[in-house]
Design a protein around this motif. Structure first.
Motif, PDB file in Angstrom:
ATOM      1  N   VAL A 139      34.254  76.407  39.872  1.00  0.00           N
ATOM      2  CA  VAL A 139      34.300  75.652  38.625  1.00  0.00           C
ATOM      3  C   VAL A 139      33.595  76.418  37.512  1.00  0.00           C
ATOM      4  O   VAL A 139      32.527  77.003  37.730  1.00  0.00           O
ATOM      5  CB  VAL A 139      33.616  74.271  38.821  1.00  0.00           C
ATOM      6  N   ASP A 140      34.178  76.373  36.307  1.00  0.00           N
ATOM      7  CA  ASP A 140      33.550  77.040  35.167  1.00  0.00           C
ATOM      8  C   ASP A 140      32.527  76.106  34.509  1.00  0.00           C
ATOM      9  O   ASP A 140      32.411  74.937  34.897  1.00  0.00           O
ATOM     10  CB  ASP A 140      34.609  77.549  34.188  1.00  0.00           C
ATOM     11  N   PRO A 141      31.786  76.590  33.507  1.00  0.00           N
ATOM     12  CA  PRO A 141      30.741  75.764  32.889  1.00  0.00           C
ATOM     13  C   PRO A 141      31.237  74.491  32.209  1.00  0.00           C
ATOM     14  O   PRO A 141      30.469  73.558  31.983  1.00  0.00           O
ATOM     15  CB  PRO A 141      30.112  76.704  31.856  1.00  0.00           C
ATOM     16  N   GLU A 142      32.524  74.440  31.888  1.00  0.00           N
ATOM     17  CA  GLU A 142      33.089  73.249  31.258  1.00  0.00           C
ATOM     18  C   GLU A 142      33.619  72.244  32.267  1.00  0.00           C
ATOM     19  O   GLU A 142      34.159  71.203  31.894  1.00  0.00           O
ATOM     20  CB  GLU A 142      34.211  73.654  30.295  1.00  0.00           C
ATOM     21  N   GLY A 143      33.527  72.568  33.563  1.00  0.00           N
ATOM     22  CA  GLY A 143      34.017  71.663  34.598  1.00  0.00           C
ATOM     23  C   GLY A 143      35.465  71.888  34.974  1.00  0.00           C
ATOM     24  O   GLY A 143      36.032  71.119  35.745  1.00  0.00           O
ATOM     25  N   ILE A 203      28.860  67.748  35.577  1.00  0.00           N
ATOM     26  CA  ILE A 203      28.056  66.711  34.919  1.00  0.00           C
ATOM     27  C   ILE A 203      26.765  66.473  35.698  1.00  0.00           C
ATOM     28  O   ILE A 203      25.679  66.413  35.116  1.00  0.00           O
ATOM     29  CB  ILE A 203      28.863  65.403  34.786  1.00  0.00           C
ATOM     30  N   PHE A 204      26.881  66.348  37.021  1.00  0.00           N
ATOM     31  CA  PHE A 204      25.687  66.135  37.847  1.00  0.00           C
ATOM     32  C   PHE A 204      24.689  67.270  37.651  1.00  0.00           C
ATOM     33  O   PHE A 204      23.484  67.037  37.511  1.00  0.00           O
ATOM     34  CB  PHE A 204      26.043  66.042  39.327  1.00  0.00           C
ATOM     35  N   MET A 205      25.190  68.501  37.662  1.00  0.00           N
ATOM     36  CA  MET A 205      24.304  69.656  37.540  1.00  0.00           C
ATOM     37  C   MET A 205      23.594  69.656  36.186  1.00  0.00           C
ATOM     38  O   MET A 205      22.395  69.920  36.110  1.00  0.00           O
ATOM     39  CB  MET A 205      25.088  70.951  37.742  1.00  0.00           C
ATOM     40  N   ARG A 206      24.306  69.324  35.138  1.00  0.00           N
ATOM     41  CA  ARG A 206      23.669  69.267  33.814  1.00  0.00           C
ATOM     42  C   ARG A 206      22.561  68.224  33.788  1.00  0.00           C
ATOM     43  O   ARG A 206      21.486  68.455  33.219  1.00  0.00           O
ATOM     44  CB  ARG A 206      24.710  68.968  32.741  1.00  0.00           C
ATOM     45  N   GLN A 207      22.825  67.066  34.366  1.00  0.00           N
ATOM     46  CA  GLN A 207      21.808  66.013  34.399  1.00  0.00           C
ATOM     47  C   GLN A 207      20.599  66.440  35.229  1.00  0.00           C
ATOM     48  O   GLN A 207      19.452  66.219  34.833  1.00  0.00           O
ATOM     49  CB  GLN A 207      22.402  64.712  34.954  1.00  0.00           C
ATOM     50  N   LEU A 208      20.866  67.030  36.387  1.00  0.00           N
ATOM     51  CA  LEU A 208      19.768  67.499  37.236  1.00  0.00           C
ATOM     52  C   LEU A 208      18.953  68.590  36.551  1.00  0.00           C
ATOM     53  O   LEU A 208      17.728  68.636  36.675  1.00  0.00           O
ATOM     54  CB  LEU A 208      20.307  67.999  38.577  1.00  0.00           C
ATOM     55  N   GLU A 209      19.623  69.469  35.822  1.00  0.00           N
ATOM     56  CA  GLU A 209      18.910  70.527  35.097  1.00  0.00           C
ATOM     57  C   GLU A 209      18.000  69.945  34.020  1.00  0.00           C
ATOM     58  O   GLU A 209      16.905  70.459  33.797  1.00  0.00           O
ATOM     59  CB  GLU A 209      19.895  71.524  34.497  1.00  0.00           C
ATOM     60  N   GLN A 210      18.435  68.880  33.361  1.00  0.00           N
ATOM     61  CA  GLN A 210      17.579  68.227  32.370  1.00  0.00           C
ATOM     62  C   GLN A 210      16.321  67.671  33.024  1.00  0.00           C
ATOM     63  O   GLN A 210      15.222  67.805  32.492  1.00  0.00           O
ATOM     64  CB  GLN A 210      18.339  67.113  31.655  1.00  0.00           C
ATOM     65  N   VAL A 211      16.488  67.063  34.185  1.00  0.00           N
ATOM     66  CA  VAL A 211      15.342  66.497  34.904  1.00  0.00           C
ATOM     67  C   VAL A 211      14.387  67.610  35.343  1.00  0.00           C
ATOM     68  O   VAL A 211      13.177  67.519  35.125  1.00  0.00           O
ATOM     69  CB  VAL A 211      15.808  65.659  36.117  1.00  0.00           C
ATOM     70  N   THR A 230      27.075  71.635  46.430  1.00  0.00           N
ATOM     71  CA  THR A 230      27.298  72.395  45.203  1.00  0.00           C
ATOM     72  C   THR A 230      26.304  73.538  45.135  1.00  0.00           C
ATOM     73  O   THR A 230      25.099  73.323  45.287  1.00  0.00           O
ATOM     74  CB  THR A 230      27.141  71.486  43.969  1.00  0.00           C
ATOM     75  N   GLN A 231      26.813  74.745  44.901  1.00  0.00           N
ATOM     76  CA  GLN A 231      25.989  75.942  44.771  1.00  0.00           C
ATOM     77  C   GLN A 231      26.118  76.463  43.348  1.00  0.00           C
ATOM     78  O   GLN A 231      27.226  76.723  42.876  1.00  0.00           O
ATOM     79  CB  GLN A 231      26.446  77.016  45.766  1.00  0.00           C
ATOM     80  N   ALA A 232      24.989  76.606  42.667  1.00  0.00           N
ATOM     81  CA  ALA A 232      24.990  77.124  41.303  1.00  0.00           C
ATOM     82  C   ALA A 232      25.222  78.635  41.322  1.00  0.00           C
ATOM     83  O   ALA A 232      24.765  79.341  42.225  1.00  0.00           O
ATOM     84  CB  ALA A 232      23.661  76.810  40.628  1.00  0.00           C
ATOM     85  N   LEU A 233      25.914  79.104  40.301  1.00  0.00           N
ATOM     86  CA  LEU A 233      26.145  80.523  40.073  1.00  0.00           C
ATOM     87  C   LEU A 233      25.616  80.855  38.678  1.00  0.00           C
ATOM     88  O   LEU A 233      25.320  79.943  37.889  1.00  0.00           O
ATOM     89  CB  LEU A 233      27.643  80.834  40.154  1.00  0.00           C
ATOM     90  N   PRO A 234      25.533  82.115  38.321  1.00  0.00           N
ATOM     91  CA  PRO A 234      25.079  82.458  36.968  1.00  0.00           C
ATOM     92  C   PRO A 234      26.011  81.906  35.882  1.00  0.00           C
ATOM     93  O   PRO A 234      27.192  81.627  36.129  1.00  0.00           O
ATOM     94  CB  PRO A 234      25.119  83.992  36.981  1.00  0.00           C
ATOM     95  N   TYR A 273      28.454  78.549  36.134  1.00  0.00           N
ATOM     96  CA  TYR A 273      29.538  78.382  37.103  1.00  0.00           C
ATOM     97  C   TYR A 273      28.991  77.749  38.377  1.00  0.00           C
ATOM     98  O   TYR A 273      27.785  77.807  38.650  1.00  0.00           O
ATOM     99  CB  TYR A 273      30.181  79.729  37.442  1.00  0.00           C
ATOM    100  N   TYR A 274      29.886  77.146  39.184  1.00  0.00           N
ATOM    101  CA  TYR A 274      29.493  76.491  40.426  1.00  0.00           C
ATOM    102  C   TYR A 274      30.578  76.689  41.471  1.00  0.00           C
ATOM    103  O   TYR A 274      31.746  76.874  41.131  1.00  0.00           O
ATOM    104  CB  TYR A 274      29.336  74.970  40.238  1.00  0.00           C
ATOM    105  N   VAL A 275      30.181  76.614  42.723  1.00  0.00           N
ATOM    106  CA  VAL A 275      31.132  76.513  43.820  1.00  0.00           C
ATOM    107  C   VAL A 275      30.807  75.213  44.540  1.00  0.00           C
ATOM    108  O   VAL A 275      29.646  74.942  44.855  1.00  0.00           O
ATOM    109  CB  VAL A 275      31.027  77.699  44.813  1.00  0.00           C
ATOM    110  N   VAL A 276      31.832  74.401  44.755  1.00  0.00           N
ATOM    111  CA  VAL A 276      31.669  73.100  45.394  1.00  0.00           C
ATOM    112  C   VAL A 276      32.460  73.105  46.698  1.00  0.00           C
ATOM    113  O   VAL A 276      33.624  73.512  46.718  1.00  0.00           O
ATOM    114  CB  VAL A 276      32.158  71.962  44.474  1.00  0.00           C
TER     115      VAL A 276
END
Length: 120
Positions: free
Chosen positions: A23-27, A51-59, A82-86, A89-92
């Motif tokens: 997945v790209d940064p825009e989902g 969306i989940f990752m953005r919320q978790l990053e804010q926390v 879900t694994q974060a990438l630089p 980006y993400y791999v789910v």
């Protein structure tokens, strides 16, 4: 190396996997593989995880916990890893609940390492 090949190997390596999506940064789905014919649910899952990752990053930012590497959501039938990438980006990886979460996460991280070497 094509992403479809990497994601297909991830599904082969994790027999209980239902699908995997890059997945790209825009989902938006960059690439995906699924054991089902219709990838719609997998694409929606990937978008929600952005969306989940953005919320978790804010926390984690607000409590100075550092960046998130990965997270796991367990449902009654499926587990989503879900694994974060630089660069956002993400791999789910979606697996049946009967599968080993530790093994699935291990294989997901190995696949993510290869993706990072390929594009970053």
């Amino acid at each position: 190396m094509p992403f479809n090949y990497l994601l297909t190997n991830l599904l082969v390596d994790v027999p209980q996997a239902v699908g995997a999506i890059f997945v790209d940064p825009e989902g938006e789905a960059v690439e995906w593989v699924t054991r089902h014919n219709d990838p719609f649910d997998l694409k929606v899952e990937g978008a929600y995880h952005t969306i989940f990752m953005r919320q978790l990053e804010q926390v984690t930012t607000s409590v100075d916990a550092g960046p998130i590497d990965s997270f796991v959501i367990e449902g009654s039938r499926l587990v989503t890893l879900t694994q974060a990438l630089p660069d956002g980006y993400y791999v789910v990886l979606v697996v049946d609940r009967s599968g080993s979460r530790a093994y699935a996460l291990h294989r997901l991280r190995r696949a993510a390492e290869v993706i990072v070497k390929e594009i970053f």
